[in-house]
Design an enzyme around this catalytic site. Sequence first.
Site, PDB file in Angstrom:
ATOM      1  N   ARG A 154      -7.865  20.657 -19.422  1.00  0.00           N
ATOM      2  CA  ARG A 154      -7.082  19.251 -19.110  1.00  0.00           C
ATOM      3  C   ARG A 154      -7.853  18.335 -18.215  1.00  0.00           C
ATOM      4  O   ARG A 154      -8.486  18.768 -17.137  1.00  0.00           O
ATOM      5  CB  ARG A 154      -5.623  19.465 -18.554  1.00  0.00           C
ATOM      6  CG  ARG A 154      -5.130  18.023 -18.473  1.00  0.00           C
ATOM      7  CD  ARG A 154      -5.089  17.588 -17.267  1.00  0.00           C
ATOM      8  NE  ARG A 154      -4.270  16.286 -17.025  1.00  0.00           N
ATOM      9  CZ  ARG A 154      -4.377  15.746 -15.864  1.00  0.00           C
ATOM     10  NH1 ARG A 154      -4.788  15.889 -14.900  1.00  0.00           N
ATOM     11  NH2 ARG A 154      -3.517  14.468 -15.780  1.00  0.00           N
ATOM     12  N   GLY A 198      -7.765  14.643 -16.814  1.00  0.00           N
ATOM     13  CA  GLY A 198      -6.839  13.392 -16.447  1.00  0.00           C
ATOM     14  C   GLY A 198      -7.704  11.892 -16.582  1.00  0.00           C
ATOM     15  O   GLY A 198      -8.866  12.046 -17.121  1.00  0.00           O
ATOM     16  N   ASP A 199      -7.068  10.826 -15.945  1.00  0.00           N
ATOM     17  CA  ASP A 199      -7.691   9.700 -15.932  1.00  0.00           C
ATOM     18  C   ASP A 199      -8.883   9.546 -15.001  1.00  0.00           C
ATOM     19  O   ASP A 199      -9.633   8.518 -15.238  1.00  0.00           O
ATOM     20  CB  ASP A 199      -6.383   8.597 -15.503  1.00  0.00           C
ATOM     21  CG  ASP A 199      -5.992   8.814 -14.075  1.00  0.00           C
ATOM     22  OD1 ASP A 199      -5.681   9.819 -13.667  1.00  0.00           O
ATOM     23  OD2 ASP A 199      -6.080   7.743 -13.251  1.00  0.00           O
ATOM     24  N   THR A 250      -4.784  12.654  -5.502  1.00  0.00           N
ATOM     25  CA  THR A 250      -5.765  12.055  -6.020  1.00  0.00           C
ATOM     26  C   THR A 250      -6.325  11.414  -4.730  1.00  0.00           C
ATOM     27  O   THR A 250      -5.635  10.801  -3.893  1.00  0.00           O
ATOM     28  CB  THR A 250      -5.789  11.080  -7.190  1.00  0.00           C
ATOM     29  OG1 THR A 250      -5.469  11.787  -8.433  1.00  0.00           O
ATOM     30  CG2 THR A 250      -7.052  10.516  -7.374  1.00  0.00           C
ATOM     31  N   GLY A 287      -1.776  10.913 -14.848  1.00  0.00           N
ATOM     32  CA  GLY A 287      -3.000  10.449 -15.328  1.00  0.00           C
ATOM     33  C   GLY A 287      -2.766   9.870 -16.773  1.00  0.00           C
ATOM     34  O   GLY A 287      -3.658   9.101 -17.514  1.00  0.00           O
TER      35      GLY A 287
END
Length: 349
Positions: free
Chosen positions: A241, A243-244, A213, A267
């Site tokens: 999917r 993530g955060d 990231t 995440g």
Amino acid sequence: MKKTVSFFLLILFLISCENTSTDKEASKRKPNSFAIVIHGGAGGIKREYFTKEQQEAYAQKLHEALDAGYKVLENGGISLNAIEAAINVMEDSPLFNAGKGAVYNSEGNQEMDAAIMDGKTLNAGAVAGVNHIKNPILAARIVMDSSKHVLLSGKGAEIMAKKYGIEMVDSSYFFTQKRLNQLRKIQGKEKTQLDHTAFLIKNELIDDHKYGTVGAVAIDKNGNIAAGTSTGGMTNKKFGRIGDVPLIGAGTYANNLTCGISATGTGEYFIRTVASHDVSSLIQYKNLSPKEALHTVLFDKIGKLGGEGGMILIDKNGDVYWDFNSTGMFRGYKKSTGESKVAMFEQTK
């Protein structure tokens, strides 16, 4: 009567003390000062995994990203533009799992997420699951500035990005043999790989232990904070999917009353703990220092659940912080005081 007068005098004294304390706190940030902090992923990043040349490659790109964002701030630009500039550099580099270096999902495609937030207004924008946007952070900014929404995904996000002139690319732009090899190693094993590969100019494998990231947080001359994050997600992740990163308050958050934060790591754990917002809340409501708040969330909450990663932070006074519960995190900062640093491995204050 005397008791009543004394009581009111005491109240006035306490209010005066509180105002004085607040004024002192607010005056800690020097006028026209500014700063930027970035990260390029966290995880099992150990010195022995890298040659000197490989370390230099990462350091050079981190410096380049810092300089790009710093230049915007130095010239009087706003923090939102500064973090875009810094993240663009990392999105354009195959060293990081974002943009050009994004990993493959289980279908053999890239699905990228990004988010940006303005600490002055609490406006935010995010995109998720995009395939053809060269720089997803720019698309997130468009969502924030040019729509009534916060998060757009997939085709809808790409239609809007294209409408506003964001550069679109063919899927072949994201192709790298090392990323494809990484997918093939674990494909069919019903698992995802958070230990993202990264590679150098010689196309040699650098690191098989990094959570991918990229992110940046900045405070401009006017004291406004912004935060942004961009990612390619997890290798072999299932189609769809998310993530955060694009979930405001999980991987990305900014509030002028407290701080700006960008996170990197596993995440799902950052989502479950609403990690970035939690750090801000601990500062605002519990009066924890940024250092204490980061440690509490990363170690006492995320760590105890089994999650791993790190966060970067700039508070309302322009002070820079970072912390991580992994062995390393690519990171760096640059301040108008002339102070700057790039680090990768050991914990530093």
